[in-house]
Design a protein around this motif. Structure first.
Motif, PDB file in Angstrom:
ATOM      1  N   UNK A   1      89.534  48.315  52.232  1.00  0.00           N
ATOM      2  CA  UNK A   1      89.663  49.088  50.996  1.00  0.00           C
ATOM      3  C   UNK A   1      88.469  48.840  50.083  1.00  0.00           C
ATOM      4  N   UNK A   2      88.114  47.579  49.926  1.00  0.00           N
ATOM      5  CA  UNK A   2      86.976  47.233  49.073  1.00  0.00           C
ATOM      6  C   UNK A   2      85.680  47.824  49.621  1.00  0.00           C
ATOM      7  N   UNK A   3      85.514  47.759  50.947  1.00  0.00           N
ATOM      8  CA  UNK A   3      84.290  48.288  51.559  1.00  0.00           C
ATOM      9  C   UNK A   3      84.199  49.802  51.402  1.00  0.00           C
ATOM     10  N   UNK A   4      85.316  50.490  51.610  1.00  0.00           N
ATOM     11  CA  UNK A   4      85.341  51.950  51.482  1.00  0.00           C
ATOM     12  C   UNK A   4      85.035  52.377  50.044  1.00  0.00           C
ATOM     13  N   UNK A   5      85.621  51.694  49.079  1.00  0.00           N
ATOM     14  CA  UNK A   5      85.413  52.063  47.677  1.00  0.00           C
ATOM     15  C   UNK A   5      83.953  51.867  47.259  1.00  0.00           C
ATOM     16  N   UNK A   6      83.276  50.872  47.851  1.00  0.00           N
ATOM     17  CA  UNK A   6      81.867  50.651  47.532  1.00  0.00           C
ATOM     18  C   UNK A   6      80.945  51.618  48.270  1.00  0.00           C
ATOM     19  N   UNK A   7      81.456  52.248  49.341  1.00  0.00           N
ATOM     20  CA  UNK A   7      80.587  53.083  50.185  1.00  0.00           C
ATOM     21  C   UNK A   7      80.719  54.570  49.844  1.00  0.00           C
ATOM     22  N   UNK A   8      81.934  55.026  49.540  1.00  0.00           N
ATOM     23  CA  UNK A   8      82.114  56.445  49.243  1.00  0.00           C
ATOM     24  C   UNK A   8      81.396  56.817  47.947  1.00  0.00           C
ATOM     25  N   UNK A   9      80.810  58.002  47.973  1.00  0.00           N
ATOM     26  CA  UNK A   9      80.093  58.481  46.789  1.00  0.00           C
ATOM     27  C   UNK A   9      81.066  58.817  45.661  1.00  0.00           C
TER      28      UNK A   9
ATOM     29  N   UNK B   1      75.333  62.775  55.050  1.00  0.00           N
ATOM     30  CA  UNK B   1      74.227  63.291  54.262  1.00  0.00           C
ATOM     31  C   UNK B   1      73.349  62.122  53.813  1.00  0.00           C
ATOM     32  N   UNK B   2      72.288  62.429  53.073  1.00  0.00           N
ATOM     33  CA  UNK B   2      71.301  61.415  52.726  1.00  0.00           C
ATOM     34  C   UNK B   2      71.878  60.234  51.972  1.00  0.00           C
ATOM     35  N   UNK B   3      72.680  60.499  50.934  1.00  0.00           N
ATOM     36  CA  UNK B   3      73.207  59.403  50.106  1.00  0.00           C
ATOM     37  C   UNK B   3      74.201  58.559  50.887  1.00  0.00           C
ATOM     38  N   UNK B   4      75.126  59.222  51.614  1.00  0.00           N
ATOM     39  CA  UNK B   4      76.096  58.471  52.408  1.00  0.00           C
ATOM     40  C   UNK B   4      75.419  57.721  53.548  1.00  0.00           C
TER      41      UNK B   4
END
Length: 338
Positions: A196-204, A270-273
């Motif tokens: 959960x922590x990793x996803x929240x830091x990775x999603x734009x 995409x570029x940012x992700x």
């Protein structure tokens, strides 16, 4: 001791005369110096004894002086003790007079009370001895009964050993199964929290997924606050990030030290992700990682974000004849300078 010290003081000139005579006899002085010393000896001889009576060393003289000093100090202490002792004697006399005038009835009452206490003490001691004897007897009986019980347990165990072994094996199996289920639940909860922590830091999108849960049957559920979201609603890139985050968390949670290969890892990003994937997920997944991207899956920003973590870089070119050529220290059409 005082007389000895006085004698030592009287002998001092004679000792000096001896030392000076020894100096003259050593023949190391000039004649004029010898004549001066002889005059000094003559002057000293007028106030000295003809012979040395004690002839003590310097150390012995100091010891006599120390003895005298200790005697003087002891004398002072003695005088002080004598004075204190006189005061104590006067106090004792006063107390004795007070005791003498104490009423006889009070003394008799106190004596009777003490006598009664002594009698009670003797009775209690006798009761304690009797109780100790009873305790000893009870302990002997208890030991005998314990031996009988142990023998009965042994007989019962021999008779039911086969059944007991089955029961114990069944209980052991149940305990192992319970431990296995608890470990799965604990590990899934840990993976869910970290993922959960990793996803929240990775999603734009901020707070797009606020919680991820992995159930005991390994189904993945995602939530936005308290609202459950359908994974099919995610875009292809978001699904790819979700899967990569789960895999990365599982690998980091496992105690096994393995290497990971990412084959075309960012094709749908995409570029940012793409940058977030390489920076947050990929480089921290394992101690050794092999990345096999296409030219569309890596850009200048990605290279800058992972540059310090990369050990070696190779580019594989496939030609029309069906052969591949490997170029070391190149990232596609650019040179990789490390």
């Amino acid at each position: 001791i005082k007389k000895c010290i006085d004698q030592l003081k009287a002998e001092a000139p004679q000792k000096h005369i001896q030392n000076l005579n020894n100096l003259i006899n050593s023949s190391i002085l000039e004649k004029k110096d010898e004549e001066k010393l002889r005059d000094i000896i003559k002057a000293l001889s007028q106030n000295s004894h003809e012979e040395i009576l004690l002839d003590l060393s310097k150390l012995e003289e100091e010891q006599f002086n120390r003895y005298l000093k200790e005697i003087v100090e002891a004398q002072k202490v003695y005088v002080s003790l004598k004075h204190n002792n006189s005061s104590d004697l006067n106090l004792l006399r006063k107390l004795k007079n007070k005791v003498a005038v104490t009423q006889t009835d009070e003394m008799n009452e106190l004596y009777n009370k003490i006598s009664d206490e002594l009698v009670n003490r003797d009775q209690i001691i006798q009761q304690i001895e009797l109780s100790n004897n009873q305790i000893s007897l009870l302990n002997d009986n208890l030991e005998m009964l314990s031996n009988e019980v142990d023998e009965l347990k042994r007989i019962v165990f021999e008779q039911t050993k086969e059944n007991d072994s089955f029961v114990l094996a069944k209980k052991y199996q149940e305990i192992c199964q319970e431990y296995y289920e608890n470990e799965i639940e604990r590990t899934l909860k840990l993976i869910s929290e970290k993922c959960t922590k990793l996803i929240r830091n990775t999603y734009r999108k901020e707070n797009y997924i606020t919680r991820l849960e992995i159930s005991k049957d390994f189904n993945v559920n995602i939530f936005k606050n308290k609202e459950k979201k359908n994974i099919s609603q995610l875009s292809a890139g978001e699904k790819q990030l979700l899967v990569a985050a789960i895999m990365s968390t599982i690998i980091k949670t496992s105690p096994r030290n393995i290497f990971v290969i990412f084959d075309t890892p960012a094709g749908r990003l995409d570029g940012e992700h793409m940058v977030r994937f390489y920076k947050n997920i990929m480089i921290d997944t394992a101690s050794q990682i092999i990345i096999m991207p296409t030219s569309n899956e890596i850009n200048e920003e990605v290279i800058n974000s992972i540059y310090s973590c990369v050990s070696d870089c190779y580019t594989i070119n496939y030609n029309e004849e069906g052969y591949s050529r490997i170029h070391k220290n190149r990232i596609f059409d650019k040179e990789w300078i490390k």
